[in-house]
Every structure is written in C-alpha cells, then in structure tokens.
Design an enzyme around this catalytic site. Structure first.
Site, PDB file in Angstrom:
ATOM      1  N   ASP A 123     -25.640 -21.403  22.739  1.00  0.00           N
ATOM      2  CA  ASP A 123     -24.892 -22.252  21.813  1.00  0.00           C
ATOM      3  C   ASP A 123     -23.386 -22.192  22.097  1.00  0.00           C
ATOM      4  OD1 ASP A 123     -24.477 -23.905  19.529  1.00  0.00           O
ATOM      5  OD2 ASP A 123     -24.170 -22.132  18.268  1.00  0.00           O
ATOM      6  N   GLU A 143     -16.452 -26.668  15.126  1.00  0.00           N
ATOM      7  CA  GLU A 143     -17.667 -26.947  14.365  1.00  0.00           C
ATOM      8  C   GLU A 143     -17.422 -26.862  12.858  1.00  0.00           C
ATOM      9  OE1 GLU A 143     -20.831 -27.925  14.596  1.00  0.00           O
ATOM     10  OE2 GLU A 143     -20.172 -28.623  16.552  1.00  0.00           O
ATOM     11  N   HIS A 200     -19.531 -35.235   9.952  1.00  0.00           N
ATOM     12  CA  HIS A 200     -19.413 -34.105  10.871  1.00  0.00           C
ATOM     13  C   HIS A 200     -19.110 -34.600  12.286  1.00  0.00           C
ATOM     14  CE1 HIS A 200     -20.758 -30.141  12.672  1.00  0.00           C
ATOM     15  NE2 HIS A 200     -20.969 -30.956  13.704  1.00  0.00           N
ATOM     16  N   GLU A 201     -19.941 -35.531  12.755  1.00  0.00           N
ATOM     17  CA  GLU A 201     -19.778 -35.999  14.136  1.00  0.00           C
ATOM     18  C   GLU A 201     -18.437 -36.719  14.331  1.00  0.00           C
ATOM     19  OE1 GLU A 201     -21.618 -34.899  16.352  1.00  0.00           O
ATOM     20  OE2 GLU A 201     -23.219 -34.142  15.094  1.00  0.00           O
ATOM     21  N   TYR A 249     -14.462 -25.900  23.172  1.00  0.00           N
ATOM     22  CA  TYR A 249     -15.794 -25.864  22.574  1.00  0.00           C
ATOM     23  C   TYR A 249     -16.590 -24.633  22.966  1.00  0.00           C
ATOM     24  CZ  TYR A 249     -19.555 -28.187  20.075  1.00  0.00           C
ATOM     25  OH  TYR A 249     -20.530 -28.528  19.155  1.00  0.00           O
ATOM     26  N   HIS A 277     -15.471 -34.525  14.829  1.00  0.00           N
ATOM     27  CA  HIS A 277     -15.260 -34.060  16.207  1.00  0.00           C
ATOM     28  C   HIS A 277     -14.250 -34.975  16.911  1.00  0.00           C
ATOM     29  CE1 HIS A 277     -17.942 -30.715  16.490  1.00  0.00           C
ATOM     30  NE2 HIS A 277     -19.041 -31.403  16.218  1.00  0.00           N
ATOM     31  N   HIS A 313     -22.211 -23.029  16.739  1.00  0.00           N
ATOM     32  CA  HIS A 313     -22.876 -23.474  15.507  1.00  0.00           C
ATOM     33  C   HIS A 313     -23.343 -22.287  14.666  1.00  0.00           C
ATOM     34  CE1 HIS A 313     -23.323 -27.046  18.134  1.00  0.00           C
ATOM     35  NE2 HIS A 313     -23.211 -27.723  17.014  1.00  0.00           N
TER      36      HIS A 313
END
Lengths: 381, 111
Positions: free
Chosen positions: A297, A222, A198-199, A213, A202, A302
């Site tokens: 958020d 995301e 996931h990271e 974002y 990005h 998210h």
C-alpha cells in the site's frame, strides 16, 4: 486475521526503499527472485511504487505545470485579499463520460453541465457522478472560496462504467474514474458521495502541496482526501450535518458483505469493518503507538491515514457545529499553505495546523486548543 | 509455463490479489486459453516497466512474471498503461486470482 495483515518489516525508511526501488534490476536477478513467492510479493509491492510515479514525483518535486498553476492561484488569492468584499464566483463545468465497460478514457460523453438527469438503470452512475462532482465543487466554493480543483475553474471530467466488474475508483491525475464494483467485495463506486469527494480532493492536493504518495506524506495525502470527502457528505446532506450528527465513515455501504461496513472510520480508525470474507478487518491504527510499518500500500498510505483522520475528527468534535467551518477551514488553509512541503510528515503537518489555528483564531483560542489536544490524543505531538 | 501475478494499489488497503499458476496443472482447454493469451499479448517482448500517469492516486498496478522453459520475463504495469494486447491476460489473471481468493475464504480448492 493475521493472514490479511500487511507484511511488515523492521527498517523501511522511504529513502532506502526508494533506492532499492529505482535501481534497474537485472533480468536474471528478477527471475531468481521470482522463484520465491514471498520475494515476488515483496518485489511487486515495491514495483507498484515505481510505476505509480510516486518516487519520480518525489525526486523532481512539483511539475512545471503544477508550479505555474500554484503561482497563479496564489496571485489570485492575493487579489481576493485586496478586495475582501468581492463575491467569489466559481466555475461549474461537469462532463460525465462512459467507458462502456472498456478501458478507454474518457470514453463517450453522456451528460454535460446543465443537461437533465438521464433515465434508465444503466445511467444511475452517470447521474450519481454528476451530483457528486457538483457537491464537491459546492463545498470547495462555498466554504473556502475555491474555484474548482485547481482554483482556476477547471472542467471536471468523470468516466463511469470503467472496465468489467471493476472494483475500484481512482483519480488519474486529470480526471475521475469509477468502476461498477465486482458485486462480490464492492458495490457501485459512485454511490457514496464522500468517495467522489475523496478522489477529487486528490486533485486539489496535486495542485497544492503535491504530497508525495508514499509513507507519511502519502498517508497525509490520503487523509486530506478522507477529511474533505467526509465534509462534502456532511455539507451536502439534507439538512447539513453538524459534527455530532455526522457518521465520520468513508464509503459506507460500499462493501457487499455488510451494509454497516465502511472503508474507513475517521472517529474510530480500525473499526470500519471486521472479518469481511475478502478484506479481513480494518488495519487502521488510531494513534502513533500503533503506526503500521509495511511495504504494501505504498508503505501504508491507506493504513496510517487513520492517525491524521482521527486528529481531524477530534478537532471537529471538540469544536462542535459544522465541521467544515472551523476545523475544516484550519485544515484547508494548512493544505493550501505554500509552507506545506510535498514530503511533510505527520508532525510537520500538525505543527502547520497549529500555526494556521493561531493565525486564524489566536494562540489562546478554543480552536488552537482543540487542534493541539487532537494531535496529542493521536500521539503525534 | 509458470505465471506469477500480483495486483497492488486501490482505494483501500488489503485489495492486493496474488496468484501463482503452473499452466501444466490446468485442464487442457484452460491451459491453452491462458498460454494463448500470453502469446497474443507479445508478453516476452513487452518493456519491463510501463508507467502510468505520475499523479494517479488510488489506481492499481500489476506485476506479471512468466517463466517458460529457460525464458523468464517480468512486466510491471500501471492500470492506465496496460496495452490493449495485454488487457485480456490481465483480466483473466485477475479473475483467476479472485477465484483463488474466494476459495481461500471458504476453504475450498479452485477447480
């Protein structure tokens, strides 16, 4: 669990929030607003948009460096197309550092590419990060012919043991950062390989569409990270998992309160966790009828990611087999399509996936139909 | 001294931490400890906005307001941009906010 639902507001277009956010607020006004708890909370949520640079990126578009890299990538892909039989060679260069519970990045180098696993309990996150970075590079290389995050073979750097009881993992724009978890809400962040995928995704998005974002483009950013994070897990599993076997959960086992809980559930957004003593219940909507408008958020990046997440799951489930092969290829080709704008909303992204499916498989293919049905199921199209 | 603190961001929604603290209500040693951390951070002289890496994703940001007599100052800071002098205060306020969160979840009050 009304208390943990994000604060909602009726009108919250990115444009109006952006304006309010980037105005320099006089000190006396800030002081007055700070006198009210709810105003302080609202202002803080908007401030977080300001310092994460999302709006600055939104205003200026891709940075010059990113644009140059994207140009190089497109050129190299054009070369590949000219030589379709050329074997794809991908650079694998991983460096794992430790912050030794401080906040300096990257910290002290403890394991570089080719080094054997380190022994000792303290080095478990070092080895997990090394393996997770490798699994992510493997998926991108073997399934999509992508040479590292920038498609130019960049070195991958990760810092583990960041901070004390640090309850997060993040991409800082050039490297990965992992906390050990606080032991109260979260376990160690290097454990789930899909969180690592996931990271790192990005990073891929940063070098490709640069989806801003906040709001819908942020939720797409995301969602792409969840999609490819989950595919890393399915691809790296022994044996590799087909769509019907995969659990489609993100960060399974990270929450201390219940080993069955995950951070997100792509197949059933909103069902990842329930009545957690600290997080409450999963706020993700499963379709556009339940889209959450919030100032928290980064306007719900998210939260509303559950909608495109489910569209991907529905596509993969309808097609069966290995999800990275057809559903994943359609999403990858869309995510790397120069036509995908950094401010794309759900509907524009959905249209582009249809266009990609038609280009790859034809307009009367089952693949095209699966993508089309999926976006209708989540009520985006 | 009145301190307001909020943590936003993180890789999952609902990680927000908030805290409102009136140091005059704290036990004397804790009051001294926190007010010392504010002083040693040079808080009142910090710039109001400390931006992090523009491409950071899933990272935390902190908003801190300190009201002391007729002085009031707010600092918004990305996790990666927290100055060394400010980190101990951020860490302490995070701990205190978690204590509060724990108390809220069990219905007890923070000592």
């Amino acid at each position: 669990m009304a208390a943990v639902r994000p604060t909602t507001q009726r009108a919250g277009t990115p444009a109006s929030v952006g304006h309010a956010c980037c105005t320099v607020i006089p000190d006396f006004l800030l002081a007055r607003m700070a006198n009210s708890d709810s105003e302080f909370r609202r202002r803080s949520a908007l401030n977080s948009l300001l310092v994460t640079g999302s709006l600055k990126t939104a205003r200026t578009g891709l940075s010059e460096a990113t644009r140059r890299r994207a140009q190089a990538r497109r050129a190299s892909r054009a070369r590949l197309r000219r030589a379709p039989n050329a074997a794809v060679s991908c650079n694998k260069e991983r460096s794992i550092y430790t912050a030794e519970h401080g906040y300096r990045k990257p910290g002290t180098l403890v394991r570089k590419e080719g080094d054997p696993p380190l022994s000792g309990q303290d080095n478990v996150p070092v080895n997990e990060a090394y393996d997770g970075l490798g699994a992510t590079l493997d998926l991108y290389c073997q399934a999509y012919g992508r040479n590292s995050l920038d498609d130019s073979g960049m070195e991958l750097i990760a810092t583990v043991h960041y901070g004390n009881d640090y309850d997060n993992a993040f991409w800082d724009g050039s490297q990965m950062v992992f906390g050990d978890g606080d032991g109260e809400v979260f376990n160690r962040f290097t454990t789930p390989v899909d969180i690592i995928g996931h990271e790192l995704t990005h990073g891929v998005t940063q070098f490709e569409a640069g989806l801003v974002y906040f709001s819908q483009p942020g939720a797409l950013n995301e969602s792409l990270s969840d999609v490819f994070g989950s595919l890393v897990k399915q691809f790296a599993a022994t044996p590799p998992q087909t769509a019907d076997v995969a659990d489609w959960k993100i960060g399974l086992g990270l929450l201390v309160s219940n080993p069955e809980f995950a951070l997100r559930d792509m197949a059933h957004p909103g069902d990842a966790y329930r009545d957690d003593p600290f997080l409450g219940s999963d706020p993700q909507p499963a379709d556009m009828d339940h889209y959450v408008r919030t100032i928290d958020d980064n306007l719900g990046v998210h939260i509303n990611s559950g909608i495109p997440n489910r569209a991907f799951y529905e596509t993969a489930a309808a097609l069966g087999g290995y999800a990275w092969e057809r559903a994943g290829l359609i999403w990858y080709e869309t995510a790397t399509d120069p036509k995908l704008r950094s401010t794309a909303n759900f509907a524009q992204f959905a249209q582009l996936t249809l266009r990609t499916a038609r280009r790859l498989y034809g307009g009367s293919s089952i693949e095209f139909a699966a993508v089309s049905d999926a976006w209708k199921t989540v009520k985006v199209l | 001294m009145l301190i307001r603190f909020q943590r936003d961001g993180g890789l999952v929604a609902q990680l927000k931490l908030t805290l409102a603290l009136d140091t005059s209500t704290l036990p004397p040693d804790e009051r001294a400890e926190i007010e010392d951390l504010v002083a040693s951070s040079g808080f009142m002289d910090l710039p109001p906005v400390l931006e992090g890496e523009p491409e950071a994703r899933d990272a935390y940001t902190f908003t801190v307001t300190v009201e002391d007599g007729d002085r009031s100052h707010t600092v918004v800071v990305a996790d990666s941009a927290v100055p060394d002098s400010l980190r101990p205060l951020i860490t302490r306020l995070t701990e205190r906010a978690k204590q509060q969160r724990r108390a809220d979840s069990t219905g007890q009050s923070v000592p």
